[in-house]
Enzyme design. Structure first.
Site, PDB file in Angstrom:
ATOM      1  N   TYR A 156      21.596 -40.005 -11.179  1.00 42.07           N
ATOM      2  CA  TYR A 156      20.246 -39.723 -11.931  1.00 42.07           C
ATOM      3  C   TYR A 156      19.471 -38.270 -11.438  1.00 42.07           C
ATOM      4  O   TYR A 156      19.681 -38.140 -10.176  1.00 42.07           O
ATOM      5  CB  TYR A 156      19.603 -41.487 -11.567  1.00 42.07           C
ATOM      6  CG  TYR A 156      20.671 -42.394 -12.219  1.00 42.07           C
ATOM      7  CD1 TYR A 156      19.818 -43.035 -13.280  1.00 42.07           C
ATOM      8  CD2 TYR A 156      21.487 -43.137 -11.158  1.00 42.07           C
ATOM      9  CE1 TYR A 156      20.305 -44.218 -13.542  1.00 42.07           C
ATOM     10  CE2 TYR A 156      22.153 -44.140 -11.651  1.00 42.07           C
ATOM     11  CZ  TYR A 156      21.177 -44.969 -12.854  1.00 42.07           C
ATOM     12  OH  TYR A 156      22.246 -46.154 -13.563  1.00 42.07           O
ATOM     13  N   TYR A 190      29.396 -45.834 -11.014  1.00 39.64           N
ATOM     14  CA  TYR A 190      29.448 -44.487 -10.796  1.00 39.64           C
ATOM     15  C   TYR A 190      29.585 -45.577  -9.078  1.00 39.64           C
ATOM     16  O   TYR A 190      28.890 -46.769  -9.428  1.00 39.64           O
ATOM     17  CB  TYR A 190      28.168 -43.880 -10.769  1.00 39.64           C
ATOM     18  CG  TYR A 190      27.213 -45.560 -10.661  1.00 39.64           C
ATOM     19  CD1 TYR A 190      26.114 -45.580  -9.598  1.00 39.64           C
ATOM     20  CD2 TYR A 190      26.344 -45.486 -11.903  1.00 39.64           C
ATOM     21  CE1 TYR A 190      25.166 -46.284  -9.605  1.00 39.64           C
ATOM     22  CE2 TYR A 190      24.955 -46.202 -12.611  1.00 39.64           C
ATOM     23  CZ  TYR A 190      24.525 -46.965 -11.187  1.00 39.64           C
ATOM     24  OH  TYR A 190      23.818 -46.935 -11.502  1.00 39.64           O
ATOM     25  N   ARG A 211      29.233 -49.486  -9.278  1.00 43.84           N
ATOM     26  CA  ARG A 211      28.617 -50.417 -10.278  1.00 43.84           C
ATOM     27  C   ARG A 211      29.664 -49.833 -11.915  1.00 43.84           C
ATOM     28  O   ARG A 211      30.451 -49.008 -11.875  1.00 43.84           O
ATOM     29  CB  ARG A 211      27.435 -50.198 -10.389  1.00 43.84           C
ATOM     30  CG  ARG A 211      26.089 -50.706  -9.684  1.00 43.84           C
ATOM     31  CD  ARG A 211      25.154 -50.543 -10.052  1.00 43.84           C
ATOM     32  NE  ARG A 211      25.175 -51.771 -10.674  1.00 43.84           N
ATOM     33  CZ  ARG A 211      24.285 -52.172 -11.471  1.00 43.84           C
ATOM     34  NH1 ARG A 211      23.358 -51.659 -11.632  1.00 43.84           N
ATOM     35  NH2 ARG A 211      24.177 -53.107 -11.475  1.00 43.84           N
ATOM     36  N   HIS A 214      26.544 -48.378 -17.160  1.00 42.66           N
ATOM     37  CA  HIS A 214      25.399 -49.531 -17.583  1.00 42.66           C
ATOM     38  C   HIS A 214      24.493 -48.108 -18.261  1.00 42.66           C
ATOM     39  O   HIS A 214      23.936 -47.338 -17.581  1.00 42.66           O
ATOM     40  CB  HIS A 214      24.971 -50.022 -16.509  1.00 42.66           C
ATOM     41  CG  HIS A 214      24.338 -49.263 -15.604  1.00 42.66           C
ATOM     42  ND1 HIS A 214      25.061 -49.627 -14.383  1.00 42.66           N
ATOM     43  CD2 HIS A 214      22.723 -49.180 -15.341  1.00 42.66           C
ATOM     44  CE1 HIS A 214      24.443 -49.175 -13.718  1.00 42.66           C
ATOM     45  NE2 HIS A 214      22.928 -49.152 -13.993  1.00 42.66           N
ATOM     46  N   HIS A 216      19.677 -48.153 -18.239  1.00 39.94           N
ATOM     47  CA  HIS A 216      18.672 -49.270 -18.086  1.00 39.94           C
ATOM     48  C   HIS A 216      17.790 -49.199 -18.826  1.00 39.94           C
ATOM     49  O   HIS A 216      17.727 -48.270 -20.089  1.00 39.94           O
ATOM     50  CB  HIS A 216      18.319 -47.985 -16.728  1.00 39.94           C
ATOM     51  CG  HIS A 216      18.860 -48.560 -15.619  1.00 39.94           C
ATOM     52  ND1 HIS A 216      18.869 -49.470 -14.600  1.00 39.94           N
ATOM     53  CD2 HIS A 216      20.111 -48.238 -15.125  1.00 39.94           C
ATOM     54  CE1 HIS A 216      19.452 -49.169 -13.574  1.00 39.94           C
ATOM     55  NE2 HIS A 216      20.529 -48.522 -13.689  1.00 39.94           N
TER      56      HIS A 216
HETATM   57  C1  BEZ Z   1      21.115 -48.759 -10.281  1.00 38.61           C
HETATM   58  O1  BEZ Z   1      20.703 -47.819 -11.421  1.00 38.61           O
HETATM   59  O2  BEZ Z   1      21.610 -49.468 -11.272  1.00 38.61           O
HETATM   60  C2  BEZ Z   1      21.253 -49.124  -9.258  1.00 38.61           C
HETATM   61  C3  BEZ Z   1      21.530 -48.081  -8.232  1.00 38.61           C
HETATM   62  C4  BEZ Z   1      21.599 -49.084  -6.587  1.00 38.61           C
HETATM   63  C5  BEZ Z   1      21.785 -49.968  -7.257  1.00 38.61           C
HETATM   64  C6  BEZ Z   1      21.019 -50.865  -7.350  1.00 38.61           C
HETATM   65  C7  BEZ Z   1      21.083 -50.369  -9.012  1.00 38.61           C
HETATM   66 FE    FE Z   2      22.276 -47.880 -13.041  1.00 38.81          FE
END
Ligand code: BEZ
Ligand code: FE
Length: 285
Positions: A156, A190, A211, A214, A216
């Site tokens: 990010y 990631y 994760r 996705h 956001h």
């Molecule tokens: C996220 O950006 O999706 C995320 C990353 C780390 C912990 C929780 C959410």
């Molecule tokens: Fe994320």
């Protein structure tokens, strides 16, 4: 009265019940009860207590204006997602909420319908189109979709030093009929940051630290419950093992492969692309 093993919980509860605000009293007395019950249940040793204090100290010292290790700890313990569920009990027609995560940046630029928020970064082009409506099906014109995602390496903007303009984040507005069109690149699954105290702990388990892919979305439309959510790619890795428990069935969408030619917003597109459709449904206040 002096404290012993049998009365210390009640003495501490009585002391914290003197909190000046009733809610603080409720929170602190319940916290004391649960902490004491935990220590008693596992018969916490002094070494374990000291290790826990050291871990919390390290986690705090890992935090800075770009990194929040304690929120990450809350995420991997499932606490963040529990708090999301408790506070976002929408009706079944509404789009469900999921975790905000640590990488949202305020003040993303407002961009036109169909704008490419990846602005030339490597990746497969992805269009996401649909409408924003309320639970009665009424389209919401001029609603703002604040969108952010990681790049093809799973990073990010907030994790990259020396970036001084918006990267893979933008605000899109719906048109009169509630429609929106986001152009970006396909996200990838990631790893959460694993080089700190949370990672140290996870490395001592069989927990997957990934994760699923996705994007956001945050939609904060007056007169409606604020919606913080993601869209996940159908068929992607880690959907069943999301390390922060954020995945929900209604948020999994198909990314359909399309040939080069015409993009969903009618513009020409010179390479094959992916297209996802999703209607966001907001719960009126
Ligand atoms: C996220 O950006 O999706 C995320 C990353 C780390 C912990 C929780 C959410
Ligand atoms: Fe994320």
């Amino acid at each position: 009265m002096f404290a012993d093993e049998d009365n210390i919980t009640e003495l501490a509860v009585q002391r914290w019940a003197t909190a000046h605000s009733p809610r603080l009293g409720e929170l602190m007395t319940a916290l004391v009860r649960h902490l004491h019950a935990f220590a008693a249940e596992v018969r916490l040793t002094e070494d374990e207590w000291a290790a826990a204090i050291q871990w919390l100290t390290d986690a705090g010292q890992t935090c800075d204006d770009k990194r929040q290790e304690l929120i990450l700890a809350s995420d991997v313990l499932g606490l963040s997602m529990l708090v999301v569920q408790l506070n976002n009990r929408f009706t079944p027609e509404a789009t469900p909420a999921t975790v905000l995560g640590p990488f949202h940046v305020d003040g993303s630029p407002t961009v036109p319908h169909g704008f490419d928020m990846s602005e030339g970064l490597p990746g497969t082009p992805l269009y996401i189109t649909g409408k924003v409506t309320d639970t009665g099906g009424k389209p919401l014109a001029n609603a703002v979709l604040d969108v952010w995602q990681a790049d093809a390496d799973g990073a990010y903007e907030a994790q990259l030093p020396e970036i001084d303009e918006a990267r893979l984040r933008a605000k899109y507005r719906t048109r009169e009929d509630g429609s929106y069109c986001v152009r970006t690149i396909a996200p990838r699954g990631y790893a959460i940051p694993m080089d700190g105290p949370v990672g140290d702990l996870i490395h001592r388990t069989d927990i997957s630290w990934f994760r699923p892919a996705h994007i956001h979305f945050l939609i904060d439309e007056p007169g409606h419950r604020k919606l913080i959510t993601h869209l996940f790619q159908e068929g992607g890795d880690y959907l069943d093992s999301d390390v922060v428990f954020g995945t929900k069935d209604p948020l999994i969408v198909r990314f359909t492969e399309r040939p080069a030619g015409t993009a969903p917003d009618g513009d020409p597109v010179g390479e094959p692309y992916l297209h996802a459709t999703y209607d966001f449904v907001l719960q009126p206040e």
